[in-house]
Write a protein that holds these residues in place. Structure first.
Motif, mmCIF file in Angstrom:
data_model
loop_
_atom_site.group_PDB
_atom_site.id
_atom_site.type_symbol
_atom_site.label_atom_id
_atom_site.label_comp_id
_atom_site.label_asym_id
_atom_site.label_seq_id
_atom_site.Cartn_x
_atom_site.Cartn_y
_atom_site.Cartn_z
ATOM 1 N N ILE A 35 0.811 -1.292 -0.081
ATOM 2 C CA ILE A 35 -0.066 -0.132 -0.150
ATOM 3 C C ILE A 35 0.807 1.039 0.024
ATOM 4 C CG2 ILE A 35 -1.676 1.347 1.369
ATOM 5 C CD1 ILE A 35 -2.544 -1.511 2.479
ATOM 6 N N ALA A 36 1.723 1.136 0.870
ATOM 7 C CA ALA A 36 2.798 2.474 0.937
ATOM 8 C C ALA A 36 3.445 2.643 -0.423
ATOM 9 C CB ALA A 36 3.945 2.315 1.946
ATOM 10 N N ASP A 37 4.194 1.565 -0.963
ATOM 11 C CA ASP A 37 4.826 1.822 -2.217
ATOM 12 C C ASP A 37 3.890 2.274 -3.428
ATOM 13 O OD1 ASP A 37 6.986 1.135 -4.131
ATOM 14 O OD2 ASP A 37 5.298 -0.075 -4.946
ATOM 15 N N HIS A 38 2.476 1.456 -3.407
ATOM 16 C CA HIS A 38 1.956 1.739 -4.579
ATOM 17 C C HIS A 38 0.940 3.188 -4.511
ATOM 18 C CE1 HIS A 38 2.915 -2.196 -5.857
ATOM 19 N NE2 HIS A 38 1.867 -2.849 -6.012
ATOM 20 N N VAL A 39 0.586 3.474 -3.406
ATOM 21 C CA VAL A 39 -0.101 4.753 -3.276
ATOM 22 C C VAL A 39 0.906 5.814 -3.658
ATOM 23 C CG1 VAL A 39 -0.920 6.465 -1.566
ATOM 24 C CG2 VAL A 39 -1.710 4.180 -1.640
ATOM 25 N N ARG A 40 2.298 5.777 -3.319
ATOM 26 C CA ARG A 40 3.270 6.768 -3.561
ATOM 27 C C ARG A 40 3.523 6.842 -5.228
ATOM 28 N NH1 ARG A 40 9.605 8.058 -2.477
ATOM 29 N NH2 ARG A 40 9.706 5.763 -2.910
ATOM 30 N N SER A 41 3.567 5.762 -5.739
ATOM 31 C CA SER A 41 3.708 5.601 -7.074
ATOM 32 C C SER A 41 2.681 5.960 -7.869
ATOM 33 C CB SER A 41 4.010 3.996 -7.581
ATOM 34 O OG SER A 41 5.273 3.448 -6.847
ATOM 35 N N SER A 42 1.538 5.853 -7.414
ATOM 36 C CA SER A 42 0.241 6.351 -8.214
ATOM 37 C C SER A 42 0.056 7.763 -8.020
ATOM 38 C CB SER A 42 -0.974 5.813 -7.466
ATOM 39 O OG SER A 42 -0.911 4.036 -7.600
ATOM 40 N N LEU A 43 0.512 8.573 -6.912
ATOM 41 C CA LEU A 43 0.523 9.757 -6.720
ATOM 42 C C LEU A 43 1.465 10.643 -7.575
ATOM 43 C CD1 LEU A 43 -0.102 12.273 -4.554
ATOM 44 C CD2 LEU A 43 2.124 11.766 -3.898
ATOM 45 N N MET A 44 2.707 9.674 -7.959
ATOM 46 C CA MET A 44 3.741 10.606 -8.789
ATOM 47 C C MET A 44 3.294 10.447 -10.370
ATOM 48 S SD MET A 44 5.566 12.128 -6.405
ATOM 49 C CE MET A 44 6.781 12.630 -7.449
ATOM 50 N N LEU A 45 2.721 9.163 -10.554
ATOM 51 C CA LEU A 45 2.441 8.885 -12.116
ATOM 52 C C LEU A 45 1.315 9.956 -12.271
ATOM 53 C CD1 LEU A 45 2.462 5.417 -12.265
ATOM 54 C CD2 LEU A 45 3.669 6.803 -13.558
ATOM 55 N N LEU A 46 0.309 10.143 -11.215
ATOM 56 C CA LEU A 46 -0.875 11.114 -11.776
ATOM 57 C C LEU A 46 -0.261 12.802 -11.693
ATOM 58 C CD1 LEU A 46 -3.478 9.746 -9.255
ATOM 59 C CD2 LEU A 46 -3.990 10.091 -11.436
ATOM 60 N N ALA A 47 0.747 12.801 -11.034
ATOM 61 C CA ALA A 47 0.946 14.149 -11.007
ATOM 62 C C ALA A 47 1.890 14.558 -12.240
ATOM 63 C CB ALA A 47 2.283 14.274 -9.736
ATOM 64 N N ASP A 48 2.314 13.458 -13.185
ATOM 65 C CA ASP A 48 3.007 13.740 -14.105
ATOM 66 C C ASP A 48 1.967 13.409 -15.479
ATOM 67 O OD1 ASP A 48 5.341 14.510 -13.190
ATOM 68 O OD2 ASP A 48 6.577 12.603 -13.738
ATOM 69 N N GLY A 49 0.642 13.437 -15.179
ATOM 70 C CA GLY A 49 -0.012 13.424 -16.373
ATOM 71 C C GLY A 49 -0.768 11.918 -16.779
ATOM 72 N N VAL A 50 -0.303 10.974 -16.024
ATOM 73 C CA VAL A 50 -0.944 9.653 -16.357
ATOM 74 C C VAL A 50 -2.075 9.237 -15.824
ATOM 75 C CG1 VAL A 50 -0.588 7.071 -16.622
ATOM 76 C CG2 VAL A 50 1.413 8.668 -16.471
ATOM 77 N N THR A 51 -3.153 8.900 -16.501
ATOM 78 C CA THR A 51 -4.577 8.559 -15.931
ATOM 79 C C THR A 51 -4.861 7.169 -16.212
ATOM 80 O OG1 THR A 51 -5.500 9.326 -18.099
ATOM 81 C CG2 THR A 51 -5.225 10.947 -16.447
ATOM 82 N N PRO A 52 -5.626 6.671 -15.217
ATOM 83 C CA PRO A 52 -6.198 5.195 -15.247
ATOM 84 C C PRO A 52 -6.616 5.007 -16.504
ATOM 85 C CG PRO A 52 -6.667 6.136 -13.078
ATOM 86 C CD PRO A 52 -6.293 7.338 -13.893
#
Length: 885
Positions: free
Chosen positions: A281-298
């Motif tokens: 959870i800790a790893d994946h939430v941080r990774s998702s936060l950073m990907l979203l910040a760089d413009g990636v969307t689900p």
């Protein structure tokens, strides 16, 4: 020592030693072979390969990376994370092995109070490539390492290459010994978690070819300019320096873990499986936060799929910790607070990031609910059939089609007293992965070898003159045919042509390439495409229509002025639509992609719901008002930081250097970083006609518009249609909607009456069908074709009526009909027939096989069908034959 402090010490150290500090590139790379920036060297590949001259001799950076090939290891080991930060120092033909080794040892072992990282030399080990005597000897010369802590290893660990022709070389890795509590003695060669790799020094010194694998190739010779590529894992240094056991407990990650502990009510450190889930959870939430910040969307493919997978694994882990409700609101906020000092964008852009995160969580929680219902059906069916194992294909369907995690399936099946055919599931998963890898390899093989542009790029950047000129005189610098440099190309050939200057716009920023021609003494080239194969180089794909073109020949690029003018209208219209969206919906409606060509534009933006008709009209009106106001369009070239300070919007997917081009329409109302071509004033756009609005993902919308003359033609066509309708219906234009609604209602009412009449007529046939019953074996059987019917439901109703009138004797009814051009067969059986072995589902399947389709269902009533309505008599005969067998 905080993570951010480690990074700053690293940058300060190398800046003092003549390195240019380079900002982190986006996680979204423009390398077509990669979905993400998977390593610190990715942004520097053009410089390392020599395709593009490096703008500096030495550099240092902290690069954001995403790597998911080891995703199953996350949480299980102390060092595997999907998002990580790589500290790197780079030399492009400047210092080499001695400099890299000296810098690394100095930074690592210099005391903390003197600006270093303060490692004790006795805790450090080094590996070198087994044949690299030079590196081995330099470690002995430059450091205090004893020889027994310098280990020689093979190509599989200590030789770097991309797996493609190009640069390669040996590497030297530095390890930290965590001590005997973490494993056996013996150094890194033992491949034990006790020895953590913290820094890899790559000595890029050879050119390789005939590459059959990452470790099987031929060395052509030494590179003319040897390079240094190093990578030190920031998270690994952090967990060592912070005295914790793994990267998940460092200051940038632990807050998310702690929030998950709080929400679940469970204790970290009390249960091994729970601990893994907390770390995931800790790893994946941080990774998702950073990907979203760089413009990636689900999304369901590409980068968006990776993001979706990370987010859903985090949700799944929370569920396995006993939390069924939404948690992303709190988990993402915790990660934001931990990362914002290093990456301010996660706080500045958090409203948009949170919108996507919460929408994806809500969607997956609904998916889990739906998947649970399907799983319950599968469990019930398995039990009813007396089985103890859930079929692997059903489990795979739940996982692959509905996104239902296999771990949850295993857990729920176990609670129901069943097992899962995991071997069958794993086989299907392996087949899927094999297909995906084959596709990836195919895509990689299809990529152009950019090294063919190296010598051309070395001659300098292609000068684009098209902002001011539609014709430019230049010189042919190079010609490629089928990716191979040639001296000339002749009539009929397709070739790539590189010029020193060009007025032709290369596709980028959503704007398609210019159309036009290239002419010179005795030849003419029709321009098919214009691209930027490597940074700073423009390539023209052409067909030689006349004569012969050769290297060094004079050339004049001529832009199709009509097409360019229409493309400029569309590009400027895109900026107006973007500004209108932000005016109407707010700043969270940010761009997620665009395309503009002559007469047409589309614009993707982050938004979670469809736009109302009123909102679309408002956006269209704001845009056209801007056209009416004849706003001035100005461009400025300035520093990136200055442009951002002025509020310029940076567009998704674009990469920006330190100097950027800013386009204003009406001053700050529309202010964007953009390299495209534009009109001089907004009135030149002419007209914007918004023709479409649709979904392109869970939280993305798309608007489409016609622009200029194409917009006028569309509206003129609509006017002609309206005029025709007013004449045909003899109704004034403003009353057309009501009149059409009235006619539609009347038509529906008439269709309903006709269907009722047809249904009654069909029902009236029940006595005749009963009279036609025959005896087959011990059953009374009605097997008749009804001709045509309005619906399958009418056939089903009649079949049940006839079955019920057969009385207590065993009875089977099979009725066929042509329903809208498709053959339908309904089979109904009574209890006595079923006791005698007549099953409606099996009989319907037999009939469907004759009809060229499929079917089945319950034992008492079932349906089959197919495309061949003419075969209905044969299908019904097959039912009789089955009953007589």
């Amino acid at each position: 020592m905080k993570t951010a402090e480690i990074a700053q010490r690293y940058l300060d150290f190398f800046e003092k030693r003549g390195h240019v500090i380079v900002p982190s590139a986006s996680l979204v790379t423009d390398d077509p072979a990669l979905l993400f920036t998977v390593a610190g060297m990715v942004p520097f590949i053009p410089y390392l390969s020599g395709d593009v001259p490096a703008p500096y001799a030495r550099a240092a950076d902290v690069q954001k990376c995403i790597r998911t090939n080891d995703i199953e290891e996350v949480g299980h080991t102390p060092r595997h994370g999907t998002f990580f930060q790589m500290l790197g120092n780079w030399s492009f033909g400047d210092y080499f092995k001695e400099g890299a080794i000296g810098f690394a040892w100095e930074l690592l072992t210099t005391p903390y109070e003197d600006g270093g990282l303060g490692f004790d030399p006795k805790d450090l080990w080094v590996t070198v490539y087994e044949e690299d005597d030079e590196a081995h000897d330099l470690w002995l010369k430059l450091t205090t390492l004893p020889e027994d802590r310098i280990q020689r290893l093979g190509k599989d660990t200590n030789y770097w290459s991309t797996g493609l022709p190009g640069p390669a070389g040996p590497c030297s890795e530095i390890f930290f010994d965590r001590g005997p509590a973490y494993g056996i003695d013996g150094g890194p060669a033992t491949d034990d978690d006790r020895y953590v790799e913290i820094w890899n020094l790559v000595f890029m010194q050879y050119e390789i070819t005939n590459v059959t694998s990452k470790y099987d190739f031929d060395i052509v010779g030494e590179l003319p300019h040897k390079n240094i590529d190093t990578g030190m894992g920031l998270e690994r240094i952090a967990f060592i320096k912070q005295g914790v056991d793994n990267m998940y407990e460092t200051d940038q990650v632990r807050p998310v873990l702690d929030k998950a502990v709080e929400l679940s009510g469970r204790t970290y450190g009390a249960d091994h499986e729970d601990d893994i889930r907390f770390r995931v959870i800790a790893d994946h939430v941080r990774s998702s936060l950073m990907l979203l910040a760089d413009g990636v969307t689900p999304a369901n493919d590409g980068r968006g799929y990776i993001l979706r997978r990370l987010m859903r694994r985090a949700i799944r882990s929370m569920r396995l910790l006993g939390v069924d409700g939404p948690t992303f609101g709190q988990l993402f906020a915790a990660s934001r607070d931990a990362m914002k000092s290093a990456y301010p964008v996660v706080e500045a852009d958090y409203p948009r990031i949170e919108q996507y995160a919460l929408a994806e969580e809500a969607t997956f929680l609904r998916t889990l609910a739906a998947g649970s219902a399907l799983l319950d059906d599968s469990l019930a069916s398995t039990k009813d059939a007396g089985g103890t194992t859930l079929p692997g294909n059903e489990v795979f369907l739940l996982h692959d089609t509905y996104g239902f995690p296999i771990e949850l399936t295993l857990e729920i099946a176990e609670e129901a007293g069943l097992t899962v055919d995991r071997a069958a599931f794993d086989t299907l998963m392996l087949e899927q992965r094999t297909r995906a890898k084959a596709d990836a390899r195919s895509r990689k093989r299809q990529l152009a070898d950019t090294s063919v542009y190296r010598d051309l790029r070395a001659k300098g950047e292609t000068v684009f003159t098209g902002y001011t000129d539609l014709e430019t005189e230049s010189t042919i610098l190079g010609i490629l045919v089928d990716g191979v440099p040639v001296d000339r190309a002749t009539a009929g050939q397709i070739a790539e042509v590189i010029l020193a200057e060009t007025a032709l716009y290369a596709e980028s920023g959503g704007q398609v390439a210019d159309k036009g021609v290239i002419v010179g003494p005795g030849y003419e080239l029709d321009v098919l495409d214009v691209q930027k194969p490597v940074a700073g180089l423009i390539s023209h794909t052409v067909e030689v229509t006349t004569g012969e073109v050769s290297v060094d020949a004079p050339a004049t690029t001529v832009v199709d002025a009509v097409n360019r003018r229409a493309a400029q209208q569309a590009h400027s219209a895109t900026h107006l639509i973007h500004a209108a969206l932000r005016d109407t919906l707010g700043s969270s409606a940010t761009q997620a992609g665009s395309l503009n060509r002559a007469g047409y534009m589309r614009f993707d933006f982050s938004w979670g719901q469809a736009l109302s008709e009123a909102t679309k009209s408002e956006i269209e009106e704001i845009s056209n008002n801007a056209i009416r106001d004849n706003l001035e369009v100005t461009t400025r070239v300035l520093a990136l930081d200055e442009a951002k300070a002025l509020g310029a919007q940076a567009l998704f997917g674009e990469k920006y250097g330190e100097v950027v081009r800013m386009v204003d329409i009406g001053g700050p109302w529309s202010r964007e970083l953009c390299g495209g071509t534009h009109v001089g004033r907004s009135a030149e756009i002419g007209l914007i006609n918004l023709v479409g609005e649709s979904s392109v993902g869970a939280s993305n919308r798309r608007v489409e518009a016609l622009v200029g003359l194409d917009a006028f033609r569309s509206l003129a066509a609509e006017r002609a249609i309206v005029s025709q309708l007013t004449s045909t219906l003899k109704t004034p234009r403003d009353q057309l909607p009501a009149r059409i609604a009235e006619l539609t209602a009347n038509l529906k009412a008439a269709e309903k009456k006709i269907a009722a009449f047809e249904s009654k007529a069909l029902g009236d046939r029940a006595p005749a069908l009963l009279a036609a019953a025959t005896t087959v074996g011990r059953q009374r059987v009605v097997a008749e074709s009804l001709g045509s019917a309005a619906s399958a439901d009418d056939v089903r109703t009649l079949a049940l009526q006839v079955r019920d009138r057969l009385g207590g004797d065993a009875g089977v009814v099979a009725l066929g009909a042509d329903v809208g051009g498709r053959a339908v067969v309904i089979v109904a059986t009574n209890e006595a027939a079923r006791s005698a072995g007549a099953k409606a589902g099996a009989l319907a399947k037999i009939a469907a096989g004759v009809l060229g389709g499929g079917g089945g269902g319950r034992d008492d009533v079932a349906q089959g069908g197919g495309t061949d309505a003419s075969a209905l008599p044969s299908a019904l005969a097959a039912v009789k034959d089955a009953l007589s067998a």
